[in-house]
Design an enzyme around this catalytic site. Structure first.
Site, PDB file in Angstrom:
ATOM      1  CG  PHE A 307      -1.724  -1.266   1.359  1.00 38.12           C
ATOM      2  CD1 PHE A 307      -2.555  -1.678   0.333  1.00 38.12           C
ATOM      3  CD2 PHE A 307      -1.626  -2.063   2.486  1.00 38.12           C
ATOM      4  CE1 PHE A 307      -3.297  -2.852   0.433  1.00 38.12           C
ATOM      5  CE2 PHE A 307      -2.356  -3.235   2.602  1.00 38.12           C
ATOM      6  CZ  PHE A 307      -3.183  -3.637   1.576  1.00 38.12           C
ATOM      7  CG  ASP A 309      -1.523   3.538   3.613  1.00 37.38           C
ATOM      8  OD1 ASP A 309      -2.288   2.741   3.044  1.00 37.38           O
ATOM      9  OD2 ASP A 309      -0.722   3.197   4.493  1.00 37.38           O
ATOM     10  N   GLY A 311      -1.173   8.518  -1.368  1.00 34.59           N
ATOM     11  CA  GLY A 311      -1.636   8.727  -2.735  1.00 34.59           C
ATOM     12  C   GLY A 311      -2.866   7.926  -3.089  1.00 34.59           C
ATOM     13  CD  GLU A 312      -2.321   2.573  -2.940  1.00 35.02           C
ATOM     14  OE1 GLU A 312      -1.722   1.898  -3.798  1.00 35.02           O
ATOM     15  OE2 GLU A 312      -2.502   2.170  -1.764  1.00 35.02           O
ATOM     16  N   GLY A 314      -5.164   8.893   1.539  1.00 33.14           N
ATOM     17  CA  GLY A 314      -4.796  10.154   2.175  1.00 33.14           C
ATOM     18  C   GLY A 314      -4.770  10.048   3.687  1.00 33.14           C
ATOM     19  N   GLY A 316      -4.886  12.629   5.698  1.00 29.93           N
ATOM     20  CA  GLY A 316      -5.892  13.550   6.206  1.00 29.93           C
ATOM     21  C   GLY A 316      -7.277  12.935   6.197  1.00 29.93           C
ATOM     22  CE1 TYR A 397       1.014  -1.310  12.559  1.00 27.22           C
ATOM     23  CE2 TYR A 397       0.243  -2.610  10.688  1.00 27.22           C
ATOM     24  CZ  TYR A 397       1.080  -2.452  11.790  1.00 27.22           C
ATOM     25  OH  TYR A 397       1.966  -3.442  12.117  1.00 27.22           O
ATOM     26  CG  HIS A 452       3.775  -5.489   8.039  1.00 25.21           C
ATOM     27  ND1 HIS A 452       3.463  -6.407   9.021  1.00 25.21           N
ATOM     28  CD2 HIS A 452       3.620  -4.275   8.624  1.00 25.21           C
ATOM     29  CE1 HIS A 452       3.140  -5.780  10.144  1.00 25.21           C
ATOM     30  NE2 HIS A 452       3.235  -4.484   9.922  1.00 25.21           N
ATOM     31  CB  ILE A 604      18.149  22.012  -1.697  1.00 24.25           C
ATOM     32  CG1 ILE A 604      18.627  22.429  -0.301  1.00 24.25           C
ATOM     33  CG2 ILE A 604      19.147  22.414  -2.764  1.00 24.25           C
ATOM     34  CD1 ILE A 604      19.966  21.822   0.109  1.00 24.25           C
TER      35      ILE A 604
END
Length: 653
Positions: A307, A309, A311-312, A314, A316, A397, A452, A604
């Protein structure tokens, strides 16, 4: 003449934006609503299956934000509030920039890449309900002798495994409650369903094997909960101020916001230097950029569980309301957050961030001196810090995410993991019976918790006393004594400094050689001639152990190094790429860094990954005690001397 109310609202916002908003304030509910209305009144509003997947602030350019922060120019800048919108309609992904001041869409692009935007919660919810009315699934449950009303199903993202053509999809697996609230402890092994999300229907059903259902006894973690009201700590209120999204505490001044993808975002953090009587810049922006959580079971029911998380879905969107005294001490203040739902409507997340002073019992500094004749001098100061916290519950989790500010100038970033292990059913009831690789640990009878990883990558746009920064590796090298007659010593270590000139030179795999890693401003020196800087104090040197050609690793190739440094680019914030669901590794941190841009004395960005290899143990069942990781950003020749002593002197005056 009558002015339409919406137009009047736009004019008022345009005129008053400078006084009402910090340029980095997240979109408020009225702005989210306004964005939705603008989109719905456009041609896009007529398209079928219009779904909002993200509605976020389109930030002004960094140079303009810094100009706005300058008091002399604040009133002269007209920074329009804009929203960046990603939506799905007509089976296509649309990217929009909506100018809220003028009330129109100023940019519209159709994304043509391979990946997909984050899932909406309603899509997860609808997918989870499909099995309950699916005839084949109902028959499988009946054959297992289970009660359908006690079944809970959860959708999981599917990753990418070399397919040339993909559809938006989820895999749904199911669990049995049957007297326990701990659904993850009772998996119904062997059944999986593939769901076409755009059509919202099951397109593939598999009932491959049957294994004993783990027992409910001993899985209920709620009964062990103690009364939180009996806990007394950190009871002193105050010590900091919150004005909108701006926080002031001790010698720190920073902006905090809530983002649907990142969760907590810390911006424009500056620290007051008592020696020169002014604030100095440290961090322009910092937040979690991506997670990578690959499970180490390659079997049919598990191989896809790798996963990413943020990007898939969120962090938030996965954040929950914080529980006083449990999640945050009694002296905490709370902030709400807002995100856009799939219909574009604002959704309130109550008490999603807490801020509190922490009295840890640690010592900030101390010394006992007995070498002054006739005196024993004891002095010191307790450590008090300011913590900004949120908790994201992503499936099984819980991630506790802290930003901790200290008066010494140190920023500690903490990642704590707790929650429930992800388990699979097995026929084994004792470890002595196991004769094959089960890819994990037997934590209860008929239940294996699978091995994992957790990789949490941070985006850190440091601006140490300005934008002109460099990345320095201070390597510790063994040196031999040249004049053996002058000393009985034969060796010592010395510091060899190397300044990375390009992005390739700044990729670091920790643990290979001893070194301190610093971001310095070569244009600014202390009175003694040292370059001012901040150093990265890292945690455990954990990197991904997957092979480079494994599909999950291709998507998250940045996890092979813990430290990266890139040239600042406003669009480069998400380590796994802007679109992550079913991504193919053709966007993101590792790809950007291949350009090998110059980074010496430039603006940077530092990237650091907190990693955990998690081998489950029985003590992690039925719910795991919290494990901790993190890192520090600590001033290094930034001040002329210890700032704690100078602040103490000024306080006493």
């Amino acid at each position: 003449m009558t002015i339409p109310l919406l137009v009047l609202a736009f004019l008022l916002q345009c005129c008053c934006a400078n006084s009402l908003y910090h340029p980095l304030d997240p979109l408020n509910p009225s702005e989210i609503n306004q964005t939705k209305l603008i989109v719905q009144k456009s041609k896009l509003g007529t398209l079928p299956n219009l779904t909002f997947h993200s509605v976020d602030l389109e930030e002004p350019d960094k140079v303009h934000v810094l100009e706005w922060l300058s008091k002399q120019k604040r009133g002269k800048l007209n920074l329009h509030r804009q929203a960046k919108v990603v939506l799905r309609a007509g089976a296509e992904t649309h990217e929009l920039i909506v100018d809220l001041a003028i009330g129109s869409i100023t940019s519209h692009n159709i994304y043509k890449g391979h990946a997909y935007p984050p899932f909406a919660f309603i899509e997860f919810f609808r997918a989870s309900k499909l099995p309950l009315t699916y005839p084949k699934f109902r028959e499988s449950i009946r054959h297992r002798g289970l009660n359908l009303s006690e079944v809970s199903c959860l959708p999981f993202t599917v990753g990418w495994y070399g397919e040339h053509v993909t559809n938006r999809a989820l895999k749904v697996v199911c669990f049995y409650r049957g007297g326990s609230p701990n659904i993850f402890a009772r998996p119904i092994e062997g059944i999986s369903m593939l769901v076409d999300v755009d059509k919202m229907q099951i397109i593939k059903y598999t009932d491959r094997l049957r294994l004993p259902l783990p027992r409910a006894e001993g899985t209920d973690y709620t009964s062990a909960r103690t009364n939180p009201d009996s806990v007394i700590c950190n009871v002193t209120k105050g010590g900091f101020t919150i004005e909108g999204h701006k926080v002031k505490w001790a010698n720190w001044d920073f902006h905090v916001s809530f983002d649907a993808r990142a969760g907590i975002v810390i911006s424009t953090a500056s620290i007051f230097d008592d020696k020169i009587n002014k604030f100095r810049r440290v961090l322009y922006k910092g937040h979690v950029s991506e997670t990578f959580v690959p499970y180490m079971d390659p079997t049919n029911e598990w191989y896809f569980k790798t996963f990413m998380d943020l990007g898939e879905f969120g962090f938030g969107r996965a954040a929950g309301s914080l529980q006083p005294v449990i999640d945050c001490p009694s002296n905490a203040e709370y902030l709400d957050g807002y995100v856009a739902g799939a219909d574009g409507q604002p959704q309130q997340f109550s008490r999603v961030i807490c801020i509190f002073e922490r009295y840890s019992g640690n010592v900030a500094w101390r010394h006992t001196e007995i070498n002054v004749p006739g005196k024993v001098i004891r002095s010191g100061e307790p450590e008090v810090s300011l913590v900004v916290r949120m908790v994201a519950t992503v499936g099984n989790y819980d991630y506790v995410l802290d930003w901790e500010f200290e008066k010494s100038g140190t920023i500690k970033i903490g990642v704590a993991l707790t929650g429930i292990l992800e388990m699979k059913a097995t026929s084994y009831t004792n470890d002595d019976q196991i004769t094959e690789n089960v890819y994990g640990t037997l934590v209860a009878e008929n239940a294996v918790a699978v091995n994992h990883d957790h990789f949490v990558t941070y985006y850190l746009d440091l601006d140490v006393d300005g934008n002109g920064n460099s990345f320095v590796k201070s390597k510790l090298k063994t040196a031999m004594v040249s004049n053996v007659r002058a000393t009985p010593r034969k060796s010592y270590w010395t510091v060899v400094k190397e300044t990375a000139k390009t992005e390739a030179e700044a990729r670091i795999r920790l643990g290979v050689e001893p070194a301190e890693l610093l971001v310095v401003n070569a244009n600014q020196k202390t009175k003694l001639g040292n370059h001012v800087g901040y150093r990265l104090i890292t945690g455990q040197p954990v990197t991904s152990l997957l092979s480079d050609d494994d599909y999950p690793q291709i998507r998250a190739s940045y996890t092979k190094y813990q430290v990266w440094v890139t040239a600042y680019n406003k669009s480069e914030r998400w380590a796994g790429g802007f679109y992550t669901d079913q991504s193919r590794g053709d966007d993101g941190l590792a790809v950007w860094s291949r350009r090998n841009r110059e980074i010496e004395n430039k603006d940077i960005v530092l990237w650091y990954t907190v990693g955990f290899h998690h081998i489950p143990y029985q003590e992690d069942f039925p719910l795991m005690p919290t494990i901790h990781g993190g890192f520090e950003l600590r001033p290094s020749n930034f001040f002329e001397s210890n700032p704690l002593l100078l602040r103490q002197e000024n306080t006493e005056k």
